[in-house]
Enzyme design. Structure first.
Site, PDB file in Angstrom:
ATOM      1  N   SER A   1       0.862  -1.182   0.000  1.00  0.00           N
ATOM      2  CA  SER A   1       0.000   0.000   0.000  1.00  0.00           C
ATOM      3  C   SER A   1       0.894   1.225   0.000  1.00  0.00           C
ATOM      4  CB  SER A   1      -0.884   0.015   1.258  1.00  0.00           C
ATOM      5  OG  SER A   1      -1.531   1.270   1.409  1.00  0.00           O
TER       6      SER A   1
ATOM      7  N   TYR B   1      -1.844   0.190  10.477  1.00  0.00           N
ATOM      8  CA  TYR B   1      -1.756  -0.216   9.069  1.00  0.00           C
ATOM      9  C   TYR B   1      -0.456   0.283   8.465  1.00  0.00           C
ATOM     10  CZ  TYR B   1      -3.471  -1.214   4.332  1.00  0.00           C
ATOM     11  OH  TYR B   1      -3.636  -1.706   3.056  1.00  0.00           O
TER      12      TYR B   1
END
Length: 257
Positions: free
Chosen positions: A137, A150
């Site tokens: 990501s 995250y």
């Protein structure tokens, strides 16, 4: 070159499912892996791919994956499985959510690579190239408020990929990372916000053309289709409306004079 045969994890929805579908459309053999058997069975009916229901955080299921993959004889791995939980400030985040994110995004990726790397090496003995592609990501490199767990998990996963590329130097295996930005999928934000659809929808509110799973899968399969000696080490994919990981234009995109 040998027939392309790829294992795709996280294949029951979102980017993983889209990659599996597009790979089959390209004439490649696919072993689609995910937890939800009923979704995999629907994918199999639609595409004819091979399937395996497995939880990649479970060592017993990893052993079953290794066994199924040995029969499948993969030439590539596309590791998509992962996810986010929570968007609270660091001091308010849950240790359980952090543990889940590290298990899903980091430990799970290591377990899959451990299981499949010997098989990928075996596939290169005829002079072919093999490939490992991992979806991380943009959160792996750019922090944002509410993203601490995250950010940390995806950063660790990125480092895993970068180290693996170094350690496979001299072998005919390309190691590639795909780092998406804002992608609308049916489940990612719902999981992050524990099923709160209002919060999940707000992430994409008024954003013109966020990426779709098909958009990302198209880029990924285009890269996988390149000659085996061509390694696109890192690919960042964002919608035009997202000029920076935390700068998103909300409203119509308009032409200027």
């Amino acid at each position: 070159m040998s027939e392309k045969r790829i294992v795709v994890t996280g294949a029951s929805s979102g980017i993983g499912e889209a990659v599996a579908r597009q790979a089959v459309e390209r004439g490649w053999r696919v072993l689609a892996v995910a937890r939800r058997a009923e979704r995999l069975e629907a994918l199999q009916r639609d595409t004819g791919c091979e399937i395996l229901a497995a939880d990649l955080t479970d060592e017993g299921d990893i052993a079953r994956l290794a066994e199924a993959a040995a029969a499948f004889r993969p030439t590539g791995l596309v590791q998509v499985a992962g996810g986010a939980k929570g968007a609270a400030p660091l001091a308010e985040t849950s240790i359980d959510d952090w543990r889940w994110m590290f298990e899903a995004n980091v430990i799970g990726t290591k377990r899959v690579i451990d299981a499949l790397l010997p098989l990928l090496r075996e596939s290169t003995r005829d002079g072919s190239y093999a490939e490992i592609m991992v979806v991380t990501s943009i959160a792996a490199t750019v922090p944002y408020t509410g993203g601490s767990g995250y950010n940390a998990a995806k950063s660790a996963e990125k480092q895993l990929v970068d180290v693996l590329r170094l350690e496979l130097a001299g072998e005919p295996i390309r190691v590639m990372e795909v780092a998406p930005g804002m992608v609308w999928t049916e489940e990612f934000s719902l999981v992050r916000f524990e099923g709160d659809k209002e919060k999940a929808d707000a992430v994409y509110k008024d954003v013109q053309d966020p990426l779709s799973a098909d958009d990302v899968a198209r880029v990924m399969t285009d890269i996988l289709a390149l000659p085996g000696h061509v390694s696109v080490d890192e690919t960042i994919i964002k919608p035009v409306a997202q000029t920076h990981p935390w700068i998103v234009h909300r409203g119509p995109l308009t032409a200027k004079d």
